[in-house]
Structure formats: structure tokens, C-alpha cells
Scaffold this motif. Structure first.
Motif, PDB file in Angstrom:
ATOM      1  N   UNK A 232       0.833  -1.209   0.000  1.00  0.00           N
ATOM      2  CA  UNK A 232       0.000   0.000   0.000  1.00  0.00           C
ATOM      3  C   UNK A 232       0.862   1.251   0.000  1.00  0.00           C
ATOM      4  N   UNK A 233       0.352   2.260  -0.690  1.00  0.00           N
ATOM      5  CA  UNK A 233       1.129   3.486  -0.837  1.00  0.00           C
ATOM      6  C   UNK A 233       1.221   4.252   0.483  1.00  0.00           C
ATOM      7  N   UNK A 234       2.392   4.809   0.718  1.00  0.00           N
ATOM      8  CA  UNK A 234       2.611   5.666   1.881  1.00  0.00           C
ATOM      9  C   UNK A 234       2.645   7.098   1.372  1.00  0.00           C
ATOM     10  N   UNK A 235       1.663   7.889   1.778  1.00  0.00           N
ATOM     11  CA  UNK A 235       1.598   9.264   1.284  1.00  0.00           C
ATOM     12  C   UNK A 235       2.827  10.045   1.715  1.00  0.00           C
ATOM     13  N   UNK A 236       3.318  10.869   0.823  1.00  0.00           N
ATOM     14  CA  UNK A 236       4.478  11.707   1.078  1.00  0.00           C
ATOM     15  C   UNK A 236       4.035  13.156   1.317  1.00  0.00           C
TER      16      UNK A 236
END
Length: 389
Positions: A232-236
Motif C-alpha cells: 500500500x502506498x505511503x503518502x508523502x
């Protein structure tokens, strides 16, 4: 360059995660070749983004290594392109996982665009032919085909993979079913392919619906599909920038060619001469450079390329047995890369023999000499980096 208008379901995916090993010392891990201005005022990445600007498409999605995020952001800003998203890889895993990250991102919310997957480090001189090839392939991708772009070969090259074109899928024969894929062949096999006439170069550019690619990946490489889906993507902090989760680190490294194209029954190839090069090695690069300041000397010829990004390139051409005078480098770092022939390099008290694709560093202040020690013409690229380059 204007930001792309969203008037199509075509989503460009720019793969900018190359590691920068094949054009050393210009290209390096911290600043690989896709970010260098090798053939003009724009980097290869910026040229790719400009090429996309000629298509009626959505804003591009860029996939790159997390260590290069600031370089990508700066170069996109320089050429006026705002990506729809930037996907960051925590580690390089080749093109199949990179395309999977883009496909999962593209299908968020139920969308299913057609992806045109483009390496960021290619050079294409005929952009009209490129755009025409894309639009010839779009109807096939919309209907479920996996499209690869092929290049009619101009020589029996061993640096490219090959595609065997099968039965025609269109009346004009420019789109054909894929009969077979072959990895980079040895010279004898490449000569057979070239003489046969039924094989074309694999450009490494693709066109397919996001869902179709994910379906084929799940069918033939479920390990890659699972690892990418489980990351899952980790928001930056930057809006529109997304880092793949740690599960991506467990993903095998594999190319789209091996993971999907060698297995799928949906493959078609669009063959177009678009004056394409993958700029994959020094011989390919020197064919593209604008050589200037040509000087003929008693031992051969020198040609110099314009200074860009803090480097200067000089092509040294020496006939058999010839050698320039002994000399010392200046303050800049200097390297010799052999493109063709056999070079004898004297470096201080050392004597080296270098063949094609071999290189050496010339330390500052150490006397050095170059001699053609082979039977054929010697071609060497002198790379100078630093303040004096």
C-alpha cells in the motif's frame, strides 16, 4: 510546454527508475542517464515528457526511485509538466513491478485507462512517427491486446531484444500478432534474424489497459502481482507523490518482456521506424551527439561535443599503431572509454590493454599516453568532468 489536457483515457506511464550503469562515468547511480542532457538542451526524461505533449492524453504518471524524487520534481517543473502522480520505488525491481505500481494506481476508484508505458531514457527523433504508432495501437489496447512497439532493424545488433512478427492484424500489415520474443542474441543469431526479415527490434515501449496488464501479470507472475498489490502506498509530504510500501521490497526483479510478453497470448506488435535509440551504450550515444571542433592531427582525429551538465566529451580516432604525444591531465577528472578497437594505455608506470566497453581513470597530474594496439581503427571517448570541462 503546457500541462497536458485531460481529453483522453490514454495515460502515459514514464519509467524513470534506471540505475545509471551503462554510460559510466557520465551516468551514475546518483544521477543516471535519464536525467542528463546528452543530446540537446533537455534531459532524456524531459524529452520523453515533451514527446508525450504531442499526444491527446492525460497528465503522465512517473515511476522513479525514491532517491531521485527531487531530481524528477525539478526536471518536470523546468519543462512545465505536472504529473498526475509520482510513484516512488523504495528499491529498483525492473520494469514489470514498476508498471504494476502504475497500473494499480491507475485503477484506483474503478478507472481503467489505456497505459502507454515509456522508458524515460530513450531518444526518438521522429516524434510524428511515434505519435502515429501510439494511435495505431490504441484500438488494440482498448480491446484487450498487449501492444509492444517494434523497430525495423537497421543492422544485426546484439544490444536489443527481438520480436518475431506473426500474422497481420490490420490490412496494411503494420500491426501484427507477436509470434515470439527473443532476448539479446549472440552475433550469429542476430545475423540470422536480420537476414530472415521477420524479426524486429523490441523497443521496450508498451500499450495496454491497466486491468489487462494486471490480469496477465496475475496469470503468469503471481509473485510480482501479489507483492505490488500488498505494497500500500505511503503518502508523502509532496502532493501527488506516493511511496510503495515495504512489501515492494519482497518483489522479484523482472522485465515486462519476461514477466508478460514472453507468455501472453494477447500480444501484438506495432512496427514503426521512429529514429529510435535506447542510448544503451557508448556506441549508441556517439551516433546521436552533435560533434563539433573537428581537428585532424598527425595521429588521427579529435571531435568535441558541447559542454553540458558539467562534462565535455571528445572522440579520439586513431589508425593502427598511432599514438598522441605523452601528456598530463588538467584539474578536471578525465576518463578514457574504449568504443572500438584495442587500446594500450600508459598511465604513469602502469601499462593497460583495454577493449570495447572498458575504461580507465586518468588521475590528475599523472602522465598518460594512448596507443592503438590493435589491427583496426581505435575509437576512444575522453570524458572530462569538473570545473574546467
Amino acid at each position: 510546454m503546457a500541462t497536458h489536457t485531460q481529453d483522453s483515457e490514454l495515460l502515459p506511464v514514464v519509467l524513470a527508475g534506471g540505475s545509471g550503469t551503462r554510460l559510466w562515468p557520465l551516468s551514475r547511480e546518483s544521477y543516471p542517464k535519464q536525467f542528463l542532457r546528452l543530446t540537446g538542451e533537455m534531459s532524456l526524461l524531459q524529452q520523453t515528457l515533451a514527446r508525450i505533449g504531442g499526444l491527446r492524453c492525460l497528465a503522465p504518471l512517473v515511476v522513479c526511485n525514491q532517491e531521485h524524487r527531487l531530481i524528477v520534481a525539478d526536471q518536470c517543473k523546468e519543462c512545465g509538466v505536472e504529473p498526475s502522480a509520482v510513484m516512488l520505488e523504495p528499491a529498483a525491481r525492473n520494469t514489470a513491478p514498476a508498471a504494476a505500481l502504475a497500473a494499480f494506481r491507475a485503477t484506483n476508484g474503478g478507472a481503467d485507462p489505456v497505459l502507454v508505458v515509456l522508458p524515460a531514457d530513450h531518444h526518438i527523433a521522429d516524434e510524428t512517427a511515434f505519435a502515429s504508432a501510439v494511435w495505431r495501437g490504441v484500438p488494440f489496447a482498448r480491446s484487450g491486446s498487449v501492444v509492444v512497439f517494434g523497430i525495423p532493424p537497421s543492422s544485426p545488433a546484439t544490444d536489443y531484444g527481438y520480436i518475431r512478427a506473426g500474422t497481420a492484424a490490420t490490412d496494411d500489415g503494420n500491426v501484427r500478432k507477436v509470434a515470439a520474443f527473443a532476448e539479446k542474441p549472440p552475433q550469429e543469431t542476430a545475423e540470422h534474424y536480420f537476414a530472415d526479415g521477420g524479426w524486429i527490434w523490441n523497443s521496450g515501449m508498451f500499450l495496454f489497459r491497466a486491468s489487462v496488464y494486471l490480469d496477465e501479470l496475475r496469470r503468469y507472475r503471481p509473485d510480482i502481482h501479489h507483492a505490488c498489490k500488498a505494497a500500500p502506498e505511503v503518502e508523502q509530504p509532496d502532493e501527488g507523490v506516493h511511496l510503495a510500501g515495504d512489501a515492494f521490497l519482497r518483489c522479484p526483479a523482472e522485465s515486462i518482456d519476461r514477466a508478460v510478453m514472453e507468455n501472453t497470448h494477447r500480444g501484438v506488435v506495432v512496427a514503426t521506424d521512429m529514429a529510435w535509440s535506447d542510448v544503451g551504450n557508448w556506441p549508441a550515444l556517439i551516433e546521436l551527439l552533435p560533434w563539433e571542433e573537428v581537428r585532424h592531427r598527425h595521429w588521427g582525429r579529435t571531435e568535441t561535443s558541447s559542454n553540458r551538465d558539467g562534462f565535455r566529451l571528445t572522440r579520439l580516432t586513431l589508425a593502427q599503431g598511432n599514438s598522441p604525444s605523452l601528456r598530463k591531465p588538467g584539474q578536471q577528472s578525465t576518463y578514457w572509454v574504449v568504443v572500438r578497437g584495442l587500446a594500450e594505455v600508459v598511465r604513469g608506470a602502469e601499462r593497460l590493454l583495454l577493449g570495447p566497453n572498458e575504461s580507465t581513470h586518468l588521475p590528475n597530474g599523472v602522465p598518460h599516453r594512448l596507443t592503438n594496439a590493435g589491427q583496426d581503427t581505435l575509437v576512444v571517448i575522453e570524458v572530462q568532468t569538473g570545473s574546467d570541462a
